[in-house]
Design a protein around this motif. Sequence first.
Motif, PDB file in Angstrom:
ATOM      1  N   SER A 165       0.765  -1.146  -0.072  1.00 26.35           N
ATOM      2  CA  SER A 165      -0.040   0.093   0.013  1.00 26.35           C
ATOM      3  C   SER A 165       0.858   1.223  -0.205  1.00 26.35           C
ATOM      4  N   PHE A 166       0.579   2.206  -0.824  1.00 28.14           N
ATOM      5  CA  PHE A 166       1.224   3.466  -0.954  1.00 28.14           C
ATOM      6  C   PHE A 166       0.811   4.611   0.216  1.00 28.14           C
ATOM      7  N   ILE A 167       1.521   5.183   1.026  1.00 29.78           N
ATOM      8  CA  ILE A 167       1.053   6.286   1.801  1.00 29.78           C
ATOM      9  C   ILE A 167       1.943   7.383   1.439  1.00 29.78           C
ATOM     10  N   ALA A 168       1.247   8.412   2.038  1.00 25.31           N
ATOM     11  CA  ALA A 168       2.124   9.996   2.062  1.00 25.31           C
ATOM     12  C   ALA A 168       3.494   9.679   2.841  1.00 25.31           C
ATOM     13  N   SER A 169       4.371  10.355   2.131  1.00 30.02           N
ATOM     14  CA  SER A 169       5.892  10.048   2.924  1.00 30.02           C
ATOM     15  C   SER A 169       6.203  11.644   3.343  1.00 30.02           C
ATOM     16  N   SER A 170       7.091  11.360   4.231  1.00 31.07           N
ATOM     17  CA  SER A 170       7.662  12.700   4.733  1.00 31.07           C
ATOM     18  C   SER A 170       9.316  12.518   4.191  1.00 31.07           C
ATOM     19  N   ALA A 198       5.821   6.624  -0.311  1.00 30.20           N
ATOM     20  CA  ALA A 198       6.127   5.620   0.956  1.00 30.20           C
ATOM     21  C   ALA A 198       5.269   4.428   0.565  1.00 30.20           C
ATOM     22  N   VAL A 199       5.965   3.032   0.773  1.00 32.63           N
ATOM     23  CA  VAL A 199       5.513   1.774   0.432  1.00 32.63           C
ATOM     24  C   VAL A 199       5.178   1.146   1.979  1.00 32.63           C
ATOM     25  N   GLN A 200       4.247   0.502   2.046  1.00 33.21           N
ATOM     26  CA  GLN A 200       4.225  -0.339   3.344  1.00 33.21           C
ATOM     27  C   GLN A 200       3.797  -1.787   2.935  1.00 33.21           C
ATOM     28  N   LEU A 201       4.761  -2.556   3.252  1.00 31.70           N
ATOM     29  CA  LEU A 201       4.757  -3.948   2.666  1.00 31.70           C
ATOM     30  C   LEU A 201       4.349  -4.711   3.947  1.00 31.70           C
ATOM     31  N   ARG A 202       3.417  -5.725   3.562  1.00 30.17           N
ATOM     32  CA  ARG A 202       2.685  -6.444   4.717  1.00 30.17           C
ATOM     33  C   ARG A 202       2.792  -7.909   3.998  1.00 30.17           C
ATOM     34  N   VAL A 203       3.280  -8.849   4.795  1.00 30.94           N
ATOM     35  CA  VAL A 203       3.530 -10.334   4.641  1.00 30.94           C
ATOM     36  C   VAL A 203       3.045 -10.853   5.977  1.00 30.94           C
ATOM     37  N   ASN A 204       2.190 -11.912   5.764  1.00 33.38           N
ATOM     38  CA  ASN A 204       1.765 -12.904   6.942  1.00 33.38           C
ATOM     39  C   ASN A 204       2.981 -13.786   6.967  1.00 33.38           C
ATOM     40  N   ALA A 205       3.530 -14.007   8.121  1.00 31.49           N
ATOM     41  CA  ALA A 205       4.693 -14.865   8.519  1.00 31.49           C
ATOM     42  C   ALA A 205       4.019 -16.462   8.315  1.00 31.49           C
ATOM     43  N   TYR A 206       2.883 -16.435   8.928  1.00 35.01           N
ATOM     44  CA  TYR A 206       2.113 -17.798   9.090  1.00 35.01           C
ATOM     45  C   TYR A 206       2.014 -18.454   7.438  1.00 35.01           C
ATOM     46  N   ALA A 207       1.635 -17.566   6.723  1.00 37.17           N
ATOM     47  CA  ALA A 207       1.521 -18.014   5.426  1.00 37.17           C
ATOM     48  C   ALA A 207       2.557 -18.340   4.663  1.00 37.17           C
ATOM     49  N   LEU A 208       3.814 -18.134   5.125  1.00 34.65           N
ATOM     50  CA  LEU A 208       4.839 -18.561   4.420  1.00 34.65           C
ATOM     51  C   LEU A 208       5.459 -20.095   4.931  1.00 34.65           C
ATOM     52  N   ARG A 209       4.501 -20.528   5.793  1.00 34.69           N
ATOM     53  CA  ARG A 209       4.610 -21.893   6.231  1.00 34.69           C
ATOM     54  C   ARG A 209       6.374 -22.213   6.551  1.00 34.69           C
ATOM     55  N   LEU A 210       6.704 -21.626   7.374  1.00 33.24           N
ATOM     56  CA  LEU A 210       8.176 -21.775   7.714  1.00 33.24           C
ATOM     57  C   LEU A 210       8.265 -23.113   8.908  1.00 33.24           C
ATOM     58  N   ALA A 211       9.438 -23.412   9.021  1.00 31.90           N
ATOM     59  CA  ALA A 211       9.741 -24.276   9.935  1.00 31.90           C
ATOM     60  C   ALA A 211       9.858 -23.705  11.282  1.00 31.90           C
ATOM     61  N   PRO A 212       9.261 -24.363  12.406  1.00 27.44           N
ATOM     62  CA  PRO A 212       9.221 -23.495  13.675  1.00 27.44           C
ATOM     63  C   PRO A 212      10.668 -22.997  14.292  1.00 27.44           C
ATOM     64  N   ALA A 213      11.827 -23.471  13.894  1.00 28.29           N
ATOM     65  CA  ALA A 213      12.940 -22.646  14.306  1.00 28.29           C
ATOM     66  C   ALA A 213      13.073 -21.495  13.451  1.00 28.29           C
ATOM     67  N   VAL A 214      12.820 -21.563  12.119  1.00 26.81           N
ATOM     68  CA  VAL A 214      13.099 -20.418  11.218  1.00 26.81           C
ATOM     69  C   VAL A 214      12.040 -19.156  11.544  1.00 26.81           C
ATOM     70  N   PHE A 215      10.839 -19.654  12.034  1.00 22.15           N
ATOM     71  CA  PHE A 215       9.823 -18.684  12.369  1.00 22.15           C
ATOM     72  C   PHE A 215      10.129 -18.256  13.547  1.00 22.15           C
ATOM     73  N   ASN A 216      10.624 -18.820  14.535  1.00 19.20           N
ATOM     74  CA  ASN A 216      11.041 -18.067  15.897  1.00 19.20           C
ATOM     75  C   ASN A 216      12.142 -17.332  15.521  1.00 19.20           C
ATOM     76  N   ARG A 217      13.218 -17.483  14.636  1.00 20.42           N
ATOM     77  CA  ARG A 217      14.483 -16.712  14.358  1.00 20.42           C
ATOM     78  C   ARG A 217      13.844 -15.363  13.677  1.00 20.42           C
ATOM     79  N   LEU A 218      12.847 -15.573  12.851  1.00 19.86           N
ATOM     80  CA  LEU A 218      12.091 -14.514  11.976  1.00 19.86           C
ATOM     81  C   LEU A 218      11.519 -13.564  12.989  1.00 19.86           C
ATOM     82  N   LYS A 219      10.552 -14.000  13.847  1.00 20.00           N
ATOM     83  CA  LYS A 219      10.079 -13.461  14.769  1.00 20.00           C
ATOM     84  C   LYS A 219      10.954 -12.394  15.768  1.00 20.00           C
ATOM     85  N   ILE A 220      12.057 -12.962  16.224  1.00 20.85           N
ATOM     86  CA  ILE A 220      12.965 -12.157  17.134  1.00 20.85           C
ATOM     87  C   ILE A 220      13.718 -11.252  16.099  1.00 20.85           C
ATOM     88  N   LEU A 221      13.932 -11.434  14.953  1.00 19.78           N
ATOM     89  CA  LEU A 221      14.611 -10.383  13.990  1.00 19.78           C
ATOM     90  C   LEU A 221      13.771  -9.260  13.736  1.00 19.78           C
TER      91      LEU A 221
END
Length: 135
Positions: free
Chosen positions: A16-21, A34-57
């Motif tokens: 989605s494109f939003i007004a930028s400063s 400005a661009v707002q990129l939204r991705v659902n991490a659950y839809a990526l179907r990651l392994a639990p260990a990878v998902f936890n690392r992604l969540k922390i990052l």
Amino acid sequence: MMADLIDRAHALAEESFIASSGPGGQNVNKVATAVQLRVNAYALRLAPAVFNRLKILAGSRMTQAGDIVLTARNYRTQEANRTDARNRLAELLNEALKQPKTRAKTRVNRIGKVKRLKGKKARGDLKTKRGKVEW
């Protein structure tokens, strides 16, 4: 595997494109760059260990619902900001896929132990000599 995951993430991403400063002069007031990129991490179907690392990052960029929200507003054009957001998503996924090295336990040999204890004894003797002198 990695390129496959990134392609899947780009396919699932909602932009989605939003007004930028920032830079852009009058253009900033007229065009949503400005661009707002939204991705659902659950839809990526990651392994639990990878998902936890992604969540922390991702940290505060991940919502309770599991959406990763990246906002790119460093450039004056929509296309440059879109590319920046996609590259940042790819970097985030690459880091999550990297498995951290496990720490190898080390063992001190007998000579090392004797040397350490000798040093401790010498230090203790030095401290006792600093104590109160009895007359």
